[in-house]
Scaffold this motif. Structure first.
Motif, PDB file in Angstrom:
ATOM      1  N   LYS A 134      18.734  36.568 -26.232  1.00  0.00           N
ATOM      2  CA  LYS A 134      17.614  37.506 -26.210  1.00  0.00           C
ATOM      3  C   LYS A 134      16.856  37.413 -24.884  1.00  0.00           C
ATOM      4  O   LYS A 134      16.480  38.427 -24.303  1.00  0.00           O
ATOM      5  N   GLN A 135      16.622  36.193 -24.404  1.00  0.00           N
ATOM      6  CA  GLN A 135      15.965  36.009 -23.113  1.00  0.00           C
ATOM      7  C   GLN A 135      16.769  36.665 -21.999  1.00  0.00           C
ATOM      8  O   GLN A 135      16.205  37.336 -21.120  1.00  0.00           O
ATOM      9  N   ASP A 167      16.299  46.126 -28.717  1.00  0.00           N
ATOM     10  CA  ASP A 167      17.685  45.666 -28.845  1.00  0.00           C
ATOM     11  C   ASP A 167      17.804  44.517 -29.827  1.00  0.00           C
ATOM     12  O   ASP A 167      18.906  44.146 -30.220  1.00  0.00           O
ATOM     13  N   GLU A 168      16.660  43.921 -30.169  1.00  0.00           N
ATOM     14  CA  GLU A 168      16.650  42.733 -31.010  1.00  0.00           C
ATOM     15  C   GLU A 168      15.846  42.993 -32.283  1.00  0.00           C
ATOM     16  O   GLU A 168      14.902  43.784 -32.293  1.00  0.00           O
ATOM     17  N   TYR A 211       5.290  33.221 -33.144  1.00  0.00           N
ATOM     18  CA  TYR A 211       4.818  33.975 -31.982  1.00  0.00           C
ATOM     19  C   TYR A 211       5.958  34.310 -31.022  1.00  0.00           C
ATOM     20  O   TYR A 211       5.805  34.274 -29.808  1.00  0.00           O
ATOM     21  N   GLU A 212       7.100  34.659 -31.599  1.00  0.00           N
ATOM     22  CA  GLU A 212       8.255  35.052 -30.800  1.00  0.00           C
ATOM     23  C   GLU A 212       7.925  36.292 -29.971  1.00  0.00           C
ATOM     24  O   GLU A 212       7.311  37.253 -30.453  1.00  0.00           O
ATOM     25  N   ILE A 213       8.344  36.286 -28.718  1.00  0.00           N
ATOM     26  CA  ILE A 213       8.063  37.382 -27.784  1.00  0.00           C
ATOM     27  C   ILE A 213       9.316  38.220 -27.585  1.00  0.00           C
ATOM     28  O   ILE A 213      10.400  37.684 -27.330  1.00  0.00           O
ATOM     29  N   THR A 214       9.171  39.541 -27.708  1.00  0.00           N
ATOM     30  CA  THR A 214      10.257  40.478 -27.432  1.00  0.00           C
ATOM     31  C   THR A 214       9.813  41.411 -26.316  1.00  0.00           C
ATOM     32  O   THR A 214       8.781  42.080 -26.430  1.00  0.00           O
ATOM     33  N   PHE A 215      10.566  41.444 -25.234  1.00  0.00           N
ATOM     34  CA  PHE A 215      10.263  42.329 -24.112  1.00  0.00           C
ATOM     35  C   PHE A 215      10.455  43.784 -24.533  1.00  0.00           C
ATOM     36  O   PHE A 215      11.463  44.138 -25.141  1.00  0.00           O
ATOM     37  N   LEU A 216       9.474  44.635 -24.197  1.00  0.00           N
ATOM     38  CA  LEU A 216       9.566  46.053 -24.523  1.00  0.00           C
ATOM     39  C   LEU A 216       9.724  46.920 -23.283  1.00  0.00           C
ATOM     40  O   LEU A 216      10.622  47.747 -23.210  1.00  0.00           O
TER      41      LEU A 216
END
Length: 459
Positions: A118-119, A204-205, A287-292
């Protein structure tokens, strides 16, 4: 001390008294601490979310730990929760090489690989998005902002303020400690906060919200007068200070989860005066971060109608099939085989879960009455088979029963719901701590089984 240190350490670990372990071991001179003591101290730091301190302890015994899969697991655990996924994957891979049957390392390795992927995807998207952005164009050039916003009494009451003055913008930026993006200011000068017509953003995730998108409720305006203004009662400072969201930027959108996920401006890569990225932060996944998006305008232009993702009827039908026919997880099947108090145990579980899907439209447990009943039932079944169950052991094992139960499973869960339920039952005196283990009182267990049979409608 009357008990041997190892016995006392295990007792405190089972009781989640991790600071007690550290306090005791700190009284022993470092030169007198053996391998197991140092390893236990590192584990205690991990359980207190003090991962840097944990790694310091594991470093002291790195030479001895070269052949110990547990050392690698605990180090990998530290790296994983520090979000250093590449290092976590490397260390956990070694743990599995040393002990191929270690299910804890295998599961954490799978999670670490997923997070690392994911990163890497986010970095690729970040790079592409930056290259595509024309920074010379005026914000929202060619976009019809008049048709962007929904007009409703709720939006006007909770979100929309008068257009911000330059003085107000400067005051809010000073309070937040960040320079707001030019595109955000431009949109707020057109309408200062509100609810857009398009409230979904593709991803995407998967997140706690959906497999392929996130949803927002509204966009916070610049000001303090409305609850959902950026510095209002439920604005960015409130979400960061009271809800624990990371100090990396500014919350700009609330979400339908009522606080359990948000959209933020992320200043980590640009500094407090730069152009922030837009991210989704998921409280229910640590507090998972997902890039938008690489910038605010790209995020706004990328919003789509939630109708594109309306698969509720199909999802409900699939979940109804799953709870009616899906194979139980190995652990749930084992627990059911060991329980004899209810004749039609499996059909009763399926009956209650069918009711949950019919009422919610999907298969998930939250904080409602039937969910609490299923929490009760899972705890009863597990402690019946495994009487020496500590609080932490149960929380660590819970996901293997139904949440990640394969075909008869939910594909995820919110750990906070489980710990809140368990701690609530303990406060109520329904679950007691006895001889180092937790169990229902006899009276409480009888009530759980009676309710289970009544609600299941099978026996």
């Amino acid at each position: 001390m009357k008990e041997e240190p190892s016995v006392q350490i295990m007792q405190w670990h089972n009781d989640s008294e991790h600071q007690q372990i550290i306090d005791m071991l700190m009284k022993i001179p470092p030169a007198d601490r053996d391998y197991d003591m140092v390893s236990s101290m590192g584990r205690a730091y991990n359980n207190l979310s003090l991962y840097e301190e944990a790694l310091e302890q594991f470093a002291f015994i790195a030479e001895q730990g070269k052949t110990d899969p547990l050392w690698y697991f605990r180090v990998g655990y530290s790296y994983y929760y520090m979000k250093r996924y590449e290092e976590a994957v490397d260390v956990l891979h070694t743990a599995l090489e040393l002990d191929p049957d270690d299910q804890h390392s295998a599961r954490l390795l799978d999670l670490g690989r997923h997070k690392l992927q994911k990163q890497q995807k986010a970095e690729a998207r970040r790079t592409i998005s930056r290259h595509q952005k024309d920074l010379e164009s005026p914000p929202f050039e060619g976009m019809d902002l008049d048709s962007f916003w929904e007009d409703s009494a709720y939006a006007r009451d909770q979100y929309v303020s008068e257009p911000p003055t330059d003085e107000l913008i400067a005051s809010v930026e000073e309070e937040l400690g960040y320079k707001l993006p030019a595109a955000y200011i431009a949109l707020m000068k057109h309408q200062n906060g509100g609810i857009p017509h398009r409230t979904s953003f593709p991803t995407d995730e998967a997140t706690s919200w959906a497999e392929d998108h996130i949803a927002i409720t509204g966009i916070m305006g610049i000001g303090r007068d409305k609850s959902y203004a950026i510095c209002g009662d439920l604005g960015s400072p409130f979400m960061i200070e009271e809800w624990g969201y990371p100090h990396i930027g500014v919350v700009i959108c609330d979400c339908p989860s009522a606080g359990h996920d948000v959209v933020m401006l992320d200043y980590r890569h640009c500094g407090k005066d730069g152009e922030p990225e837009v991210i989704h932060v998921d409280q229910e996944d640590d507090y998972e971060i997902t890039f938008l998006a690489s910038d605010f305008e790209t995020f706004i232009r990328g919003l789509v109608s939630d109708e594109e993702y309306d698969t509720s009827e199909e999802d409900k039908e699939e979940d109804l099939r799953k709870v009616a026919e899906g194979t139980f997880s190995p652990l749930l099947a084992e627990l059911c085989d060991n329980a004899s108090e209810v004749d039609d145990l499996e059909p009763t579980i399926r009956s209650i879960c069918t009711r949950i899907v019919q009422e919610k439209g999907h298969f998930s447990f939250h904080a409602d009455e039937l969910s609490h009943l299923m929490y009760d039932v899972q705890f009863w079944l597990y402690t019946h088979s495994y009487p020496a169950t500590s609080r932490q052991l149960y929380l660590d094992t819970y996901s293997q029963i139904i949440a990640f139960g394969g075909e008869f499973g939910q594909g995820g869960y919110a750990p906070g719901f489980i710990s809140d339920w368990l701690d609530g039952r303990i406060r109520e005196g329904l679950i007691i701590h006895e001889n180092g283990a937790f169990r229902f009182t006899d009276e409480a267990l009888s009530a759980v089984i009676a309710k289970f049979i009544a609600e299941g409608g099978v026996a």
